[in-house]
Write a protein that holds these residues in place. Structure first.
Motif, PDB file in Angstrom:
ATOM      1  N   ASP A  21      76.147  40.300 107.845  1.00  0.00           N
ATOM      2  CA  ASP A  21      77.465  39.932 107.331  1.00  0.00           C
ATOM      3  C   ASP A  21      78.344  39.326 108.422  1.00  0.00           C
ATOM      4  O   ASP A  21      79.154  38.441 108.145  1.00  0.00           O
ATOM      5  CB  ASP A  21      78.162  41.152 106.718  1.00  0.00           C
ATOM      6  CG  ASP A  21      77.534  41.582 105.402  1.00  0.00           C
ATOM      7  OD1 ASP A  21      76.938  40.734 104.705  1.00  0.00           O
ATOM      8  OD2 ASP A  21      77.655  42.775 105.070  1.00  0.00           O
ATOM      9  N   ILE A  22      78.201  39.809 109.643  1.00  0.00           N
ATOM     10  CA  ILE A  22      78.954  39.231 110.761  1.00  0.00           C
ATOM     11  C   ILE A  22      78.577  37.762 110.932  1.00  0.00           C
ATOM     12  O   ILE A  22      79.445  36.886 111.001  1.00  0.00           O
ATOM     13  CB  ILE A  22      78.686  40.006 112.069  1.00  0.00           C
ATOM     14  CG1 ILE A  22      79.328  41.389 112.019  1.00  0.00           C
ATOM     15  CG2 ILE A  22      79.190  39.216 113.287  1.00  0.00           C
ATOM     16  CD1 ILE A  22      78.889  42.316 113.141  1.00  0.00           C
ATOM     17  N   VAL A  23      77.287  37.487 110.986  1.00  0.00           N
ATOM     18  CA  VAL A  23      76.831  36.105 111.180  1.00  0.00           C
ATOM     19  C   VAL A  23      77.292  35.232 110.013  1.00  0.00           C
ATOM     20  O   VAL A  23      77.783  34.116 110.221  1.00  0.00           O
ATOM     21  CB  VAL A  23      75.301  36.052 111.372  1.00  0.00           C
ATOM     22  CG1 VAL A  23      74.808  34.616 111.383  1.00  0.00           C
ATOM     23  CG2 VAL A  23      74.904  36.761 112.672  1.00  0.00           C
ATOM     24  N   ALA A  24      77.174  35.737 108.780  1.00  0.00           N
ATOM     25  CA  ALA A  24      77.612  34.955 107.613  1.00  0.00           C
ATOM     26  C   ALA A  24      79.109  34.646 107.691  1.00  0.00           C
ATOM     27  O   ALA A  24      79.543  33.524 107.381  1.00  0.00           O
ATOM     28  CB  ALA A  24      77.282  35.708 106.328  1.00  0.00           C
ATOM     29  N   ALA A  62      85.180  44.975 112.824  1.00  0.00           N
ATOM     30  CA  ALA A  62      84.956  44.539 111.444  1.00  0.00           C
ATOM     31  C   ALA A  62      86.081  45.026 110.555  1.00  0.00           C
ATOM     32  O   ALA A  62      86.513  46.175 110.656  1.00  0.00           O
ATOM     33  CB  ALA A  62      83.619  45.075 110.945  1.00  0.00           C
ATOM     34  N   ALA A  63      86.543  44.144 109.676  1.00  0.00           N
ATOM     35  CA  ALA A  63      87.521  44.503 108.643  1.00  0.00           C
ATOM     36  C   ALA A  63      86.780  44.554 107.320  1.00  0.00           C
ATOM     37  O   ALA A  63      85.972  43.669 107.008  1.00  0.00           O
ATOM     38  CB  ALA A  63      88.637  43.465 108.588  1.00  0.00           C
ATOM     39  N   GLY A  71      86.175  40.301 107.429  1.00  0.00           N
ATOM     40  CA  GLY A  71      86.659  39.634 108.625  1.00  0.00           C
ATOM     41  C   GLY A  71      86.111  40.302 109.869  1.00  0.00           C
ATOM     42  O   GLY A  71      85.740  41.483 109.824  1.00  0.00           O
ATOM     43  N   VAL A  72      86.021  39.541 110.940  1.00  0.00           N
ATOM     44  CA  VAL A  72      85.481  40.049 112.199  1.00  0.00           C
ATOM     45  C   VAL A  72      86.191  39.412 113.381  1.00  0.00           C
ATOM     46  O   VAL A  72      86.814  38.355 113.251  1.00  0.00           O
ATOM     47  CB  VAL A  72      83.964  39.777 112.351  1.00  0.00           C
ATOM     48  CG1 VAL A  72      83.164  40.490 111.286  1.00  0.00           C
ATOM     49  CG2 VAL A  72      83.664  38.286 112.347  1.00  0.00           C
ATOM     50  N   CYS A  73      86.063  40.058 114.516  1.00  0.00           N
ATOM     51  CA  CYS A  73      86.425  39.454 115.791  1.00  0.00           C
ATOM     52  C   CYS A  73      85.727  40.252 116.884  1.00  0.00           C
ATOM     53  O   CYS A  73      85.257  41.362 116.641  1.00  0.00           O
ATOM     54  CB  CYS A  73      87.938  39.442 116.026  1.00  0.00           C
ATOM     55  SG  CYS A  73      88.700  41.053 116.272  1.00  0.00           S
ATOM     56  N   LEU A  97      87.363  35.332 115.971  1.00  0.00           N
ATOM     57  CA  LEU A  97      88.029  35.890 114.810  1.00  0.00           C
ATOM     58  C   LEU A  97      87.738  34.986 113.617  1.00  0.00           C
ATOM     59  O   LEU A  97      88.006  33.790 113.652  1.00  0.00           O
ATOM     60  CB  LEU A  97      89.533  36.006 115.046  1.00  0.00           C
ATOM     61  CG  LEU A  97      90.278  36.900 114.062  1.00  0.00           C
ATOM     62  CD1 LEU A  97      91.512  37.490 114.731  1.00  0.00           C
ATOM     63  CD2 LEU A  97      90.647  36.202 112.795  1.00  0.00           C
ATOM     64  N   ALA A  98      87.182  35.567 112.580  1.00  0.00           N
ATOM     65  CA  ALA A  98      86.851  34.818 111.366  1.00  0.00           C
ATOM     66  C   ALA A  98      87.082  35.710 110.156  1.00  0.00           C
ATOM     67  O   ALA A  98      86.808  36.907 110.192  1.00  0.00           O
ATOM     68  CB  ALA A  98      85.388  34.350 111.402  1.00  0.00           C
TER      69      ALA A  98
END
Length: 170
Positions: A21-24, A62-63, A71-73, A97-98
């Motif tokens: 999920d992070i990579v996506a 991770a959010a 969302g991640v950063c 951050l995405a």
């Protein structure tokens, strides 16, 4: 994912089960930036191996909303590429951050930043810092980051990036 209605955003360290999920999420963010003609990330670098390395060091945040990663950063304690003048321990640094596009414009970015502020304070840092493509400047100003400067940064892979640097003093 359904973005209708209010949802609680929960933020914490990512786990190894989050890597896909992070990579996506990062790839979705990279595609959005490329569509704005402001690519900042090498898509070829956004791999499970990269995400796994950051997760293993407890550097991916991770959010989640309703259990979905939205969302991640990354949050690190050193940033020799973008903030080489900082002594060790001075600041914590946000990168990558995405936010999933279905959740853009809501509270995900703010929730990630607030969590990073809490961690930076707990670590005894004097500032929370980040750099971004100038097109994202308004996003971070709305989050009460203070503009530091604009500079060209030469990266180890030979690329040069024009970035705006921001901070929140703690």
């Amino acid at each position: 994912m359904d973005n209708s209605g209010p949802r609680t955003i929960e933020v914490g360290f990512a786990s190894h089960t989050d890597v896909g999920d992070i990579v996506a999420t990062l790839l979705e963010g990279a595609a959005w930036m490329a569509a704005k003609h402001s690519p900042a990330w090498q898509v070829s670098d956004l791999t499970p191996a990269m995400a796994t390395a950051f997760v293993s060091r407890s550097e991916f945040i991770a959010a989640r909303a309703g259990g979905d990663l939205v969302g991640v950063c990354t949050l690190t304690r050193v940033d020799p590429d973008f903030w080489p003048e900082d002594p060790p321990g001075f600041a914590a640094y946000i990168h990558k951050l995405a936010v999933r596009r279905a959740f853009a414009g809501g509270q995900v970015t703010r929730s990630l930043v607030e969590h990073c502020l809490t961690l930076a304070r707990a670590w005894g840092c004097k500032a929370l810092r980040l750099d971004c493509h100038p097109v994202l400047n308004p996003v971070y100003r709305r989050l009460e980051f203070n503009y530091v400067d604009t500079r060209n940064v030469a990266l180890a892979d030979g690329r040069t990036l024009l970035v705006d640097r921001f901070e929140i003093r703690l």
